[in-house]
Design an enzyme around this catalytic site. Structure first.
Site, PDB file in Angstrom:
ATOM      1  N   CYS A  84      -6.288  -5.716  27.936  1.00  0.00           N
ATOM      2  CA  CYS A  84      -6.817  -5.584  26.551  1.00  0.00           C
ATOM      3  C   CYS A  84      -6.036  -6.864  25.616  1.00  0.00           C
ATOM      4  CB  CYS A  84      -6.079  -4.230  25.796  1.00  0.00           C
ATOM      5  SG  CYS A  84      -6.105  -4.044  24.165  1.00  0.00           S
ATOM      6  N   CYS A  96      -2.840   4.131  23.565  1.00  0.00           N
ATOM      7  CA  CYS A  96      -2.492   2.930  22.909  1.00  0.00           C
ATOM      8  C   CYS A  96      -1.147   3.075  22.201  1.00  0.00           C
ATOM      9  CB  CYS A  96      -3.497   2.520  21.763  1.00  0.00           C
ATOM     10  SG  CYS A  96      -2.636   1.023  20.896  1.00  0.00           S
ATOM     11  N   GLN A 110      -1.579  -1.809   4.682  1.00  0.00           N
ATOM     12  CA  GLN A 110      -0.985  -2.441   5.834  1.00  0.00           C
ATOM     13  C   GLN A 110      -0.554  -1.541   6.902  1.00  0.00           C
ATOM     14  OE1 GLN A 110       0.144  -5.239   6.486  1.00  0.00           O
ATOM     15  NE2 GLN A 110       0.449  -6.202   4.299  1.00  0.00           N
ATOM     16  N   TYR A 153      -4.607 -10.306  -6.259  1.00  0.00           N
ATOM     17  CA  TYR A 153      -4.919  -9.833  -5.010  1.00  0.00           C
ATOM     18  C   TYR A 153      -4.433  -8.488  -4.809  1.00  0.00           C
ATOM     19  CZ  TYR A 153      -6.361 -14.825  -3.941  1.00  0.00           C
ATOM     20  OH  TYR A 153      -6.983 -15.932  -4.177  1.00  0.00           O
ATOM     21  N   ASP A 174      -7.561  -7.568  -9.128  1.00  0.00           N
ATOM     22  CA  ASP A 174      -8.408  -7.584  -7.747  1.00  0.00           C
ATOM     23  C   ASP A 174      -9.758  -7.511  -8.271  1.00  0.00           C
ATOM     24  OD1 ASP A 174      -7.343  -6.943  -4.700  1.00  0.00           O
ATOM     25  OD2 ASP A 174      -9.569  -6.459  -5.086  1.00  0.00           O
ATOM     26  N   ASP A 210      -1.130 -12.141  -2.580  1.00  0.00           N
ATOM     27  CA  ASP A 210      -1.171 -11.536  -1.250  1.00  0.00           C
ATOM     28  C   ASP A 210      -2.799 -11.552  -1.013  1.00  0.00           C
ATOM     29  OD1 ASP A 210      -0.928 -10.178   1.046  1.00  0.00           O
ATOM     30  OD2 ASP A 210      -0.720  -8.098   0.274  1.00  0.00           O
ATOM     31  N   CYS A 236      -0.833 -12.656   5.502  1.00  0.00           N
ATOM     32  CA  CYS A 236      -1.063 -12.219   6.600  1.00  0.00           C
ATOM     33  C   CYS A 236      -1.422 -13.391   7.729  1.00  0.00           C
ATOM     34  CB  CYS A 236      -2.011 -11.244   6.644  1.00  0.00           C
ATOM     35  SG  CYS A 236      -3.871 -11.614   6.071  1.00  0.00           S
TER      36      CYS A 236
END
Length: 561
Positions: free
Chosen positions: A169, A265, A364, A404, A426, A476, A503
């Site tokens: 994976c 998982c 998140q 954002y 946004d 962000d 990110c």
């Protein structure tokens, strides 16, 4: 973060179309057997998207340069000799891993050769067996599949691996590593991001701070999107056959299009793991109804019930399924369920704050780190006294602009620090609708916290009444970072302080470089000309333990003449 596939509930109407993935990992034609070493030279390109390919190429080029493959040799004579022929496609070779790319892949060499092989699931010091599958002559490296460890690195301890699918994976890269080592690696990823993508001289980039780890290293992920393919051989047009047996249901391995069947998982929360088991069982019964593939949403949602006392055991809220997982603390009981309908509403708590979102929308995916993360932002969102210039000494910060803003994570959690109010902006009207709802759920009225749906060209017009000397802007953006239009507006508005959360630390570094230089098209003349920023600090946060991903927070202060 789109999956490129339809997200469905297996209990809903079947045969939902599946679109082609936006990111394929198919094998490419194999090229040639050897080249002159001098021709590995590649014209440098300015990074634009911080993509996997760009990040990997930057690391490969740096390693090539360190080996003097692209420069003159020690005697000053250009290297033009040919290396020995490279292995054929499909060959199994042994390589020594010398470095780790910021992509999480090992960079390796064969004995007696300086050619670089990119091998996933390996770490520096490993000797591994790998299978050659693609040569990238222009970039100067060959991609290879990991097969096995011949001689382990001192860093590697395979007893740490908690997933039977590891090295198959593509979701995790670092389960063989001690967690402290993972955090060191992620700090270095941020270091290299600013070295390779900011276009800033080293003296303008402060020492990168240590990466802050996740409270949970396993069992943290609150969202998964496993998928399955349609029956093989179906024509694009005309009648299509359905599955005759249960298809593989899971995730796509690295460098292939085939789905890897995954039953569990361990980086997912207990609720999501339970949801995966249930959806597999449902597909095992209903597979014959599907003529096309689909992606399944698994999103954790929480209902919280306060406790009147330590011994109080309140019942679950009305409508809570009997299968909900129960998590008890001294002050409350959480009832956790797994949502599979992307249009349903999910609920999450961060300390005493509550947030609702469309289950299929972005939020998140590691709830365990959101408390220390938002606390860190709260501790650093205001400029320290030492950064206050003479011209702004008498002006305390009053306003927050959360660009954002999504469903209001920063606008809401940081609102108490801004007496003039916080505003979240946004482009997505649906996100703004949820943000307003979340503000109300947290007891915040419009004087404290308001939201506005606005496109980039109109963004800062909405806050023209704010004094930039009294304003902090939080950014962000998505992985692609900020576009030139937004950065132009930001420099023209010139807020006193910028908190850039990302990110993708590579596009963050690119954008921070623009703010530090004060250079973006359209700002060299007119309003905003001369506005520049100084970096106060940069550090990473580990939102995704066991993977090569790191998020970044950069604090910047406006330089005043």
């Amino acid at each position: 973060m789109a999956t490129g596939q339809t997200t469905i509930d297996l209990g809903a109407t079947p045969q939902v179309p599946q679109t082609k993935s936006t990111k394929q990992h198919g094998k490419r034609p194999f090229q040639g057997h050897h080249r002159k070493v001098a021709k590995y030279r590649k014209k440098e390109k300015t990074a634009t998207e911080g993509s996997y390919e760009e990040v990997l190429l930057a690391d490969v080029q740096a390693l090539l340069a360190s080996q003097k493959l692209t420069e003159a040799d020690e005697n000053g004579a250009a290297q033009t000799a040919e290396e020995a022929p490279l292995p054929e496609q499909g060959s199994e070779i042994e390589v020594d891993v010398v470095e780790l790319s910021s992509t999480g892949d090992g960079l390796a060499k064969q004995k007696g050769s300086n050619h670089i092989y990119v091998v996933p699931f390996s770490v520096p010091g490993d000797t591994v067996k790998a299978k050659v599958y693609r040569r990238n002559h222009e970039e100067g490296y060959t991609a290879a599949d990991f097969i096995s460890v011949v001689k382990p690195s001192a860093l590697r301890d395979d007893s740490r691996i908690q997933c039977p699918y590891f090295a198959k994976c593509s979701g995790c890269q670092f389960q063989m590593l001690d967690y402290a080592e993972q955090l060191k690696i992620k700090k270095n990823i941020v270091v290299k991001a600013y070295r390779n993508f900011s276009q800033l001289p080293p003296e303008l980039v402060p020492e990168i701070l240590d990466t802050i780890g996740s409270p949970l290293q396993y069992g943290y992920r609150t969202k998964l999107t496993p998928h399955f393919d349609g029956p093989p051989g179906n024509p694009r047009r005309g009648p299509k056959k359905s599955h005759s047996s249960m298809p593989p249901f899971g995730f796509t391995p690295k460098n292939t299009r085939k789905v890897l069947d995954i039953e569990d998982c361990p980086i997912a929360t207990e609720t999501v793991r339970k949801g995966l088991t249930e959806e597999r069982a449902r597909l095992a019964v209903s597979y014959g109804k599907y003529t096309k593939g689909a992606t399944i949403l698994l999103r954790e949602s929480t209902k919280r019930v306060p406790k009147a006392s330590h011994s109080d055991t309140p019942p679950p809220p009305e409508g809570t399924p009997s299968t909900a997982l129960r998590v008890e603390t001294d002050t409350h009981i959480d009832f956790k369920t797994c949502i599979t309908d992307q249009n349903a509403t999910s609920t999450e708590y961060i300390d005493s704050f509550v947030f609702t979102n469309p289950a299929g929308a972005f939020f998140q995916n590691n709830n365990s780190i959101l408390s220390p993360f938002t606390a860190y932002i709260r501790e650093h969102i205001l400029p320290p006294p030492s950064t206050t210039s003479t011209s702004t000494t008498q002006k305390p910060i009053k306003y927050l602009i959360d660009a954002y803003s999504g469903s209001g994570l920063f606008t809401i959690t940081q609102s108490s620090l801004f007496p003039g109010g916080s505003i979240g902006i946004d482009i997505a009207e649906k996100s703004i609708a949820y943000a307003r709802r979340n503000a109300a759920l947290n007891g915040l009225d419009e004087s404290q916290c308001r939201f506005l749906a606005a496109d980039a060209p109109e963004l800062f017009k909405s806050v023209s009444a704010y004094d930039p000397d009294e304003t902090v802007v939080v950014l962000d953006p998505p992985r692609k970072g900020c576009d030139a239009s937004f950065l132009r507006q930001l420099l023209q508005f010139a807020p006193r302080r910028v908190v850039y959360v990302s990110c993708n630390v590579h596009t963050q570094a690119r954008d921070v470089g623009v703010l530090v230089r004060g250079e973006v098209e359209g700002v060299r003349e007119g309003k905003g000309k001369g506005t520049r920023y100084e970096i106060e600090s940069i550090r990473g946060f580990d939102f995704f333990p066991q993977t090569g991903h790191v998020e970044g927070v950069a604090l910047l202060n406006r330089l005043d003449a």
